[in-house]
Design a protein around this motif. Structure first.
Motif, PDB file in Angstrom:
ATOM      1  N   ARG A 162     -14.057   2.173  -6.695  1.00  0.00           N
ATOM      2  CA  ARG A 162     -12.947   2.036  -7.637  1.00  0.00           C
ATOM      3  C   ARG A 162     -11.697   2.725  -7.110  1.00  0.00           C
ATOM      4  O   ARG A 162     -10.585   2.199  -7.223  1.00  0.00           O
ATOM      5  CB  ARG A 162     -13.345   2.626  -8.997  1.00  0.00           C
ATOM      6  CG  ARG A 162     -14.331   1.776  -9.792  1.00  0.00           C
ATOM      7  CD  ARG A 162     -14.686   2.450 -11.091  1.00  0.00           C
ATOM      8  NE  ARG A 162     -13.508   2.633 -11.942  1.00  0.00           N
ATOM      9  CZ  ARG A 162     -13.488   3.403 -13.023  1.00  0.00           C
ATOM     10  NH1 ARG A 162     -14.591   4.073 -13.381  1.00  0.00           N
ATOM     11  NH2 ARG A 162     -12.396   3.517 -13.746  1.00  0.00           N
ATOM     12  N   ILE A 163     -11.872   3.910  -6.539  1.00  0.00           N
ATOM     13  CA  ILE A 163     -10.736   4.631  -5.949  1.00  0.00           C
ATOM     14  C   ILE A 163     -10.128   3.802  -4.828  1.00  0.00           C
ATOM     15  O   ILE A 163      -8.897   3.653  -4.734  1.00  0.00           O
ATOM     16  CB  ILE A 163     -11.188   6.004  -5.425  1.00  0.00           C
ATOM     17  CG1 ILE A 163     -11.644   6.909  -6.575  1.00  0.00           C
ATOM     18  CG2 ILE A 163     -10.054   6.679  -4.639  1.00  0.00           C
ATOM     19  CD1 ILE A 163     -12.318   8.182  -6.128  1.00  0.00           C
ATOM     20  N   LYS A 164     -11.001   3.265  -3.987  1.00  0.00           N
ATOM     21  CA  LYS A 164     -10.529   2.448  -2.870  1.00  0.00           C
ATOM     22  C   LYS A 164      -9.765   1.224  -3.373  1.00  0.00           C
ATOM     23  O   LYS A 164      -8.691   0.895  -2.853  1.00  0.00           O
ATOM     24  CB  LYS A 164     -11.729   2.009  -2.021  1.00  0.00           C
ATOM     25  CG  LYS A 164     -11.365   1.157  -0.811  1.00  0.00           C
ATOM     26  CD  LYS A 164     -12.621   0.770  -0.047  1.00  0.00           C
ATOM     27  CE  LYS A 164     -12.292  -0.099   1.165  1.00  0.00           C
ATOM     28  NZ  LYS A 164     -13.518  -0.510   1.890  1.00  0.00           N
ATOM     29  N   ALA A 165     -10.293   0.557  -4.388  1.00  0.00           N
ATOM     30  CA  ALA A 165      -9.640  -0.639  -4.922  1.00  0.00           C
ATOM     31  C   ALA A 165      -8.284  -0.307  -5.532  1.00  0.00           C
ATOM     32  O   ALA A 165      -7.307  -1.040  -5.342  1.00  0.00           O
ATOM     33  CB  ALA A 165     -10.537  -1.303  -5.968  1.00  0.00           C
ATOM     34  N   GLU A 166      -8.210   0.814  -6.260  1.00  0.00           N
ATOM     35  CA  GLU A 166      -6.932   1.212  -6.865  1.00  0.00           C
ATOM     36  C   GLU A 166      -5.883   1.496  -5.792  1.00  0.00           C
ATOM     37  O   GLU A 166      -4.725   1.095  -5.907  1.00  0.00           O
ATOM     38  CB  GLU A 166      -7.125   2.455  -7.737  1.00  0.00           C
ATOM     39  CG  GLU A 166      -7.759   2.169  -9.074  1.00  0.00           C
ATOM     40  CD  GLU A 166      -7.692   3.367 -10.003  1.00  0.00           C
ATOM     41  OE1 GLU A 166      -6.813   4.239  -9.810  1.00  0.00           O
ATOM     42  OE2 GLU A 166      -8.521   3.438 -10.930  1.00  0.00           O
ATOM     43  N   ASN A 167      -6.287   2.198  -4.737  1.00  0.00           N
ATOM     44  CA  ASN A 167      -5.351   2.525  -3.669  1.00  0.00           C
ATOM     45  C   ASN A 167      -4.895   1.280  -2.912  1.00  0.00           C
ATOM     46  O   ASN A 167      -3.721   1.150  -2.551  1.00  0.00           O
ATOM     47  CB  ASN A 167      -5.988   3.524  -2.697  1.00  0.00           C
ATOM     48  CG  ASN A 167      -5.854   4.959  -3.180  1.00  0.00           C
ATOM     49  OD1 ASN A 167      -4.765   5.519  -3.216  1.00  0.00           O
ATOM     50  ND2 ASN A 167      -6.967   5.556  -3.544  1.00  0.00           N
ATOM     51  N   GLU A 168      -5.823   0.365  -2.670  1.00  0.00           N
ATOM     52  CA  GLU A 168      -5.448  -0.860  -1.963  1.00  0.00           C
ATOM     53  C   GLU A 168      -4.510  -1.716  -2.797  1.00  0.00           C
ATOM     54  O   GLU A 168      -3.554  -2.299  -2.267  1.00  0.00           O
ATOM     55  CB  GLU A 168      -6.717  -1.644  -1.605  1.00  0.00           C
ATOM     56  CG  GLU A 168      -7.524  -0.980  -0.497  1.00  0.00           C
ATOM     57  CD  GLU A 168      -8.813  -1.735  -0.200  1.00  0.00           C
ATOM     58  OE1 GLU A 168      -9.195  -2.615  -1.009  1.00  0.00           O
ATOM     59  OE2 GLU A 168      -9.438  -1.444   0.835  1.00  0.00           O
ATOM     60  N   ASP A 169      -4.766  -1.794  -4.102  1.00  0.00           N
ATOM     61  CA  ASP A 169      -3.878  -2.551  -4.984  1.00  0.00           C
ATOM     62  C   ASP A 169      -2.496  -1.920  -5.020  1.00  0.00           C
ATOM     63  O   ASP A 169      -1.475  -2.617  -4.928  1.00  0.00           O
ATOM     64  CB  ASP A 169      -4.468  -2.606  -6.388  1.00  0.00           C
ATOM     65  CG  ASP A 169      -3.526  -3.282  -7.383  1.00  0.00           C
ATOM     66  OD1 ASP A 169      -3.309  -4.506  -7.243  1.00  0.00           O
ATOM     67  OD2 ASP A 169      -3.000  -2.591  -8.272  1.00  0.00           O
ATOM     68  N   ARG A 173       1.193  -3.523  -3.662  1.00  0.00           N
ATOM     69  CA  ARG A 173       2.361  -3.630  -4.536  1.00  0.00           C
ATOM     70  C   ARG A 173       3.587  -2.943  -3.951  1.00  0.00           C
ATOM     71  O   ARG A 173       4.697  -3.482  -4.011  1.00  0.00           O
ATOM     72  CB  ARG A 173       2.036  -3.074  -5.922  1.00  0.00           C
ATOM     73  CG  ARG A 173       1.128  -3.989  -6.735  1.00  0.00           C
ATOM     74  CD  ARG A 173       0.928  -3.472  -8.145  1.00  0.00           C
ATOM     75  NE  ARG A 173       0.071  -2.295  -8.177  1.00  0.00           N
ATOM     76  CZ  ARG A 173       0.318  -1.204  -8.905  1.00  0.00           C
ATOM     77  NH1 ARG A 173       1.422  -1.128  -9.635  1.00  0.00           N
ATOM     78  NH2 ARG A 173      -0.521  -0.191  -8.896  1.00  0.00           N
ATOM     79  N   ILE A 174       3.405  -1.760  -3.348  1.00  0.00           N
ATOM     80  CA  ILE A 174       4.585  -1.072  -2.831  1.00  0.00           C
ATOM     81  C   ILE A 174       5.099  -1.734  -1.558  1.00  0.00           C
ATOM     82  O   ILE A 174       6.305  -1.797  -1.320  1.00  0.00           O
ATOM     83  CB  ILE A 174       4.317   0.436  -2.606  1.00  0.00           C
ATOM     84  CG1 ILE A 174       5.662   1.163  -2.416  1.00  0.00           C
ATOM     85  CG2 ILE A 174       3.394   0.667  -1.408  1.00  0.00           C
ATOM     86  CD1 ILE A 174       5.575   2.653  -2.529  1.00  0.00           C
TER      87      ILE A 174
END
Length: 252
Positions: A162-169, A173-174
């Motif tokens: 989940r941490i990995k997915a949040e960071n990749e998303d 975006r940025i």
């Protein structure tokens, strides 16, 4: 000599969109225009831009910078003395401030409870243990480090995914926002800077605005971090640094 907006952007290491924004708000309007309406900057414009960037680096809001530079009684030498004093204070604060645990974002150390197969699924070829000694040496005696260590010691494979997915998303975006030409100190970039802070606070430790700006400065000062962000997208380290500082000024 006259300079195009692209030439000024390259020299000053800002985006063309940022220069357009400065023109729109009256902070830095070019002295000339071509017959076709294209902006042309002269030496005086570049000198003003240099002062703008100095004050931005020191954390002044754009509106306040405009007021300072448009003061008819302003003394350029006094500006430089004031900048020097403020920068000296800031350097002392940064030297005394423990800038949290960036390596926790990369899951260095921190008692990761995963099997070898799960580690590969989450981290790939990255080995958190390679940074363990450095992370503990730099931040081991801080509350943030201890809090991060306590939290992640309970994380399993699904938490790390989940941490990995949040960071990749967040990264997608940025990068897309920067590619669109949106200014780093604009509302959309500042919102992503806030998301960056919230991810750290949600998963690792309570990240204050002061701590986050310390991390942002490390993204530029430490070649490993700047290289990491530059690999993702050229200019991303500086863009993120500016967005984080602008968000901290706006919200703190």
């Amino acid at each position: 000599m006259a300079y195009t907006v692209g030439q000024v952007a390259r020299v000053a290491r800002v985006t063309v969109r940022t220069l357009h924004h400065y023109d729109e708000i009256g902070l830095l309007s070019p002295s000339g225009r071509t017959p076709a309406g294209y902006r042309r900057y002269d030496e005086a414009d570049l000198q003003r831009l240099q002062l703008v960037l100095y004050y931005r680096e020191l954390g002044f809001p754009l509106e306040e910078i405009t007021a300072i530079l448009d003061d008819p009684a302003a003394d350029p030498a006094a500006h430089l003395r004031r900048q020097h004093e403020l920068l000296t204070v800031r350097m002392k604060r940064l030297q005394e401030m423990v800038t949290a645990i960036e390596f926790a974002m990369e899951a260095s150390k921190l008692n990761i409870q995963l099997t070898p197969q799960e580690r590969f699924e989450v981290f790939g070829d990255f080995s958190p243990e390679e940074h363990e000694a450095e992370a503990e040496q730099r931040w081991g005696d801080t509350d943030a480090y201890r809090e991060s260590n306590r939290r992640v010691s309970r994380y399993g494979k699904e938490d790390w995914l989940r941490i990995k997915a949040e960071n990749e998303d967040w990264g997608r975006r940025i990068v897309a926002l920067m590619a669109s030409g949106a200014p780093a100190d604009g509302p959309e970039a500042m919102e992503l800077a806030e998301d960056h802070r919230q991810i750290i606070s949600r998963w690792f430790y309570e990240c204050s605005y002061e701590m986050q700006t310390g991390l942002a400065d490390m993204y530029l000062a430490d070649e490993r971090f700047s290289a990491h962000y530059e690999t993702i997208a050229p200019g991303l380290a500086a863009y993120l640094n500016e967005a984080i500082h602008a968000n901290a000024i706006s919200r703190a």
